[in-house]
Design an enzyme around this catalytic site. Structure first.
Site, PDB file in Angstrom:
ATOM      1  N   LYS A   1      -3.745  -3.618   0.099  1.00 24.64           N
ATOM      2  CA  LYS A   1      -2.450  -3.348  -0.561  1.00 24.64           C
ATOM      3  C   LYS A   1      -2.223  -1.856  -0.846  1.00 24.64           C
ATOM      4  O   LYS A   1      -1.495  -1.489  -1.761  1.00 24.64           O
ATOM      5  CB  LYS A   1      -2.271  -4.150  -1.869  1.00 24.64           C
ATOM      6  CG  LYS A   1      -2.487  -5.622  -1.783  1.00 24.64           C
ATOM      7  CD  LYS A   1      -1.874  -6.290  -0.577  1.00 24.64           C
ATOM      8  CE  LYS A   1      -0.389  -6.315  -0.519  1.00 24.64           C
ATOM      9  NZ  LYS A   1       0.067  -6.883   0.797  1.00 24.64           N
TER      10      LYS A   1
ATOM     11  N   ARG B   1      -4.552   3.515  -3.930  1.00 22.83           N
ATOM     12  CA  ARG B   1      -3.317   3.453  -4.687  1.00 22.83           C
ATOM     13  C   ARG B   1      -3.680   3.301  -6.158  1.00 22.83           C
ATOM     14  O   ARG B   1      -4.771   2.783  -6.472  1.00 22.83           O
ATOM     15  CB  ARG B   1      -2.565   2.214  -4.193  1.00 22.83           C
ATOM     16  CG  ARG B   1      -1.231   1.950  -4.784  1.00 22.83           C
ATOM     17  CD  ARG B   1      -0.666   0.711  -4.065  1.00 22.83           C
ATOM     18  NE  ARG B   1       0.666   0.383  -4.515  1.00 22.83           N
ATOM     19  CZ  ARG B   1       1.367  -0.640  -4.055  1.00 22.83           C
ATOM     20  NH1 ARG B   1       0.850  -1.425  -3.117  1.00 22.83           N
ATOM     21  NH2 ARG B   1       2.573  -0.894  -4.510  1.00 22.83           N
TER      22      ARG B   1
ATOM     23  N   SER C   1       0.621  -5.670  -6.705  1.00 20.21           N
ATOM     24  CA  SER C   1       1.016  -5.941  -5.318  1.00 20.21           C
ATOM     25  C   SER C   1       0.147  -7.067  -4.741  1.00 20.21           C
ATOM     26  O   SER C   1       0.637  -7.969  -4.045  1.00 20.21           O
ATOM     27  CB  SER C   1       0.865  -4.653  -4.499  1.00 20.21           C
ATOM     28  OG  SER C   1       0.829  -4.920  -3.136  1.00 20.21           O
TER      29      SER C   1
HETATM   30  N1  LIG Z   1       4.089   4.575   4.168  1.00 17.50           N
HETATM   31  C1  LIG Z   1       3.483   3.866   3.215  1.00 17.50           C
HETATM   32  N2  LIG Z   1       2.544   4.432   2.467  1.00 17.50           N
HETATM   33  C2  LIG Z   1       1.913   3.753   1.497  1.00 17.50           C
HETATM   34  N3  LIG Z   1       2.177   2.460   1.189  1.00 17.50           N
HETATM   35  C3  LIG Z   1       3.131   1.856   1.911  1.00 17.50           C
HETATM   36  C4  LIG Z   1       3.821   2.507   2.955  1.00 17.50           C
HETATM   37  N4  LIG Z   1       4.689   1.649   3.483  1.00 17.50           N
HETATM   38  C5  LIG Z   1       4.539   0.492   2.810  1.00 17.50           C
HETATM   39  N5  LIG Z   1       3.594   0.612   1.857  1.00 17.50           N
HETATM   40  C6  LIG Z   1       3.150  -0.398   0.873  1.00 17.50           C
HETATM   41  O1  LIG Z   1       1.809  -0.802   1.169  1.00 17.50           O
HETATM   42  C7  LIG Z   1       1.612  -2.112   0.608  1.00 17.50           C
HETATM   43  C8  LIG Z   1       0.914  -2.989   1.622  1.00 17.50           C
HETATM   44  O2  LIG Z   1      -0.366  -2.476   1.802  1.00 17.50           O
HETATM   45  P1  LIG Z   1      -1.262  -2.940   3.012  1.00 17.50           P
HETATM   46  O3  LIG Z   1      -0.526  -2.813   4.271  1.00 17.50           O
HETATM   47  O4  LIG Z   1      -2.554  -2.187   2.928  1.00 17.50           O
HETATM   48  O5  LIG Z   1      -1.488  -4.477   2.686  1.00 17.50           O
HETATM   49  S1  LIG Z   1      -2.587  -5.433   3.326  1.00 17.50           S
HETATM   50  O6  LIG Z   1      -3.821  -5.204   2.585  1.00 17.50           O
HETATM   51  O7  LIG Z   1      -2.748  -5.159   4.739  1.00 17.50           O
HETATM   52  O8  LIG Z   1      -2.051  -6.789   3.070  1.00 17.50           O
HETATM   53  C9  LIG Z   1       2.983  -2.641   0.264  1.00 17.50           C
HETATM   54  O9  LIG Z   1       3.128  -2.541  -1.146  1.00 17.50           O
HETATM   55  P2  LIG Z   1       4.013  -3.598  -1.992  1.00 17.50           P
HETATM   56  O10 LIG Z   1       5.364  -3.630  -1.329  1.00 17.50           O
HETATM   57  O11 LIG Z   1       4.032  -3.033  -3.366  1.00 17.50           O
HETATM   58  O12 LIG Z   1       3.287  -4.896  -1.904  1.00 17.50           O
HETATM   59  C10 LIG Z   1       3.932  -1.676   0.961  1.00 17.50           C
HETATM   60  O13 LIG Z   1       5.193  -1.547   0.355  1.00 17.50           O
END
Ligand SMILES: Nc1ncnc2c1ncn2[C@@H]1O[C@H](COP(=O)(O)OS(=O)(=O)O)[C@@H](OP(=O)(O)O)[C@H]1O
Length: 428
Positions: free
Chosen positions: A120, A236, A244
């Site tokens: 996340k 994060r 999240s």
């Molecule tokens: N560019 C960028 N940089 C940083 N974070 C971003 C970016 N784009 C998307 N997001 C937010 O990342 C959250 C999802 O994280 P992951 O892709 O690592 O999730 S997972 O572990 O693979 O399920 C998810 O957070 P939440 O929406 O709060 O759940 C995304 O919104």
């Protein structure tokens, strides 16, 4: 006479058997549950084992404790690998032919980099940035090779690595990457990207965000299979990460819930509290810090913490759990560092802020490309906006201030420690 015989049977047979079972069952481990840990809300009437069963649907806490000590499944393999890494026998095989093909991969240093987490924290966005790069190939799925796959590997002989399994693992590792690479190349129209060739400009990068969490065994496995892999880690704010994570777990639960099942998913507070209780019960967190004002100093590396963490990771690897534990970043990074130190290998870990990646995606991607030694690439607006696994929060109630404060108080020492571990003020 009959009573006398019954008396004899009881003392001579039944009691010793019961005693034996109780001793063997405990396996010589003194497990003391900290029942006073419910300092947040004291309304739980179930004992920890019962909560545990309810939450994780597995037999008992005692069972898990034992599991992390009794040699079986992934843990002992990690220990064997660790020994092999220290003795520098990891990549050696009995046949020179095998060594040749292993060396071929070693020379190309595949996989070149692995995004190890955190869950996340934006790893999907990062993977889509990589996919948009003409010289980078990224598998279309999370491989979980060093975790789920290797957890299921058979154990080996007592005198070290069983070469049969070791070779088998190595080949599977290579085959997995080759296959995934071909699939990814086709689906992204990068058939011309020939890997392995010029490793400095053509890279294979994988992301499995669970790896950082499994700091008790994944670093050792990685050290054995591809010690050259560069590590990328996005972090994060752990409070936002937890929320999240909860949102994902909540949505996943209702998506998968069976028609006749009416059990509701726990509230955010309840979901956290269960994780907190498990962490305290396993000795990873100390409940004293919150109830008695004794400051928690973050990860101290005590045996209890390490063993507790090893047991904890076996639960938290299950996707919907680990709301708090996954946010104890300094603990996880320190364990990775220790594993690399022990193996006398440099740990090439680039740790980046998820918030920066969100606010300044191009700058962060440039930084990563520089770190990997690959040409920079301009991200399109579509790549920046569409590939990030963003979730709608409208189905869950907002986080209360008191919950936020409580979480902050748990994470604070670990966040402070993270600054020390990384040697810089990480949090803006
Ligand atoms: N560019 C960028 N940089 C940083 N974070 C971003 C970016 N784009 C998307 N997001 C937010 O990342 C959250 C999802 O994280 P992951 O892709 O690592 O999730 S997972 O572990 O693979 O399920 C998810 O957070 P939440 O929406 O709060 O759940 C995304 O919104």
């Amino acid at each position: 006479m009959r009573y006398w015989r019954l008396f004899n049977v009881t003392f001579a047979v039944i009691l010793p058997v019961v005693y034996l079972f109780s001793v063997v069952g405990k396996n010589g481990i003194d497990v003391s549950y900290d029942q006073g840990s419910l300092s947040v809300k004291n309304d739980i009437s179930l004992d920890l084992d019962e909560q545990y069963e309810l939450y994780y649907e597995i037999p008992s806490l005692q069972y898990l404790w034992n599991k992390s000590f009794i040699p079986q499944k992934g843990y002992p393999i990690a220990m064997e690998r660790w020994k092999a890494v220290s003795n520098n026998t990891c990549l050696k095989s009995s046949s020179s032919k095998d060594n040749e093909s292993i060396l071929k991969w070693e020379n190309h240093k595949i996989p070149h980099a692995i995004v190890v987490g955190c869950q996340k924290c934006g790893s999907t966005a990062l993977a889509s940035f990589f996919r948009s790069h003409p010289n980078i190939v990224t598998p279309n799925r999370e491989l979980h090779f060093l975790s789920q796959y290797m957890d299921r590997m058979p154990t080996k002989t007592s005198d070290g690595i069983d070469q049969r399994y070791w070779k088998q693992e190595y080949y599977t590792y290579m085959r997995t990457y080759t296959k995934e690479m071909e699939v990814a190349k086709k689906s992204s129209g990068k058939e011309d990207v020939n890997i392995p060739t010029n490793a400095s400009t053509r890279l294979l990068i994988e992301k499995t965000p669970n790896y950082i969490l499994l700091s008790d065994r994944v670093p050792q496995r990685l050290l054995c299979l591809s010690p050259w892999s560069k590590i990328i880690l996005l972090l994060r704010n752990p409070v936002d990460r937890a929320f999240s994570h909860y949102n994902m777990a909540y949505q996943g639960y209702y998506r998968r819930r069976k028609m006749h099942d009416t059990t509701p998913f726990p509230s955010f507070d309840e979901w956290l509290r269960r994780d907190y209780n498990v962490l305290v019960a396993l000795g990873v967190l100390s409940n004293q810090s919150l109830s008695s004002g004794v400051p928690n100093l973050g990860y101290q590396g005590t045996e209890r913490e390490r063993k507790g963490w090893a047991a904890y990771t076996k639960l938290a690897a299950i996707g919907s759990t680990g709301g708090i534990g996954r946010g104890l970043y300094s603990l996880q990074i320190l364990q990775w560092k220790m594993a690399y130190q022990e193996a006398k290998q440099p740990l090439d870990m680039l740790v980046l802020s998820s918030d920066s990646a969100r606010k300044h995606p191009q700058q962060v991607f440039d930084l990563i490309c520089d770190h990997l030694g690959v040409a920079r690439h301009l991200l399109s607006q579509e790549t920046i906006e569409c590939g990030g696994n963003k979730r709608d929060y409208s189905k869950i109630p907002p986080m209360s201030n008191s919950t936020r404060q409580w979480l902050e108080s748990i994470f604070e020492p670990y966040n402070q420690q993270l600054n020390q571990v990384l040697g810089k003020e990480f949090w803006e």
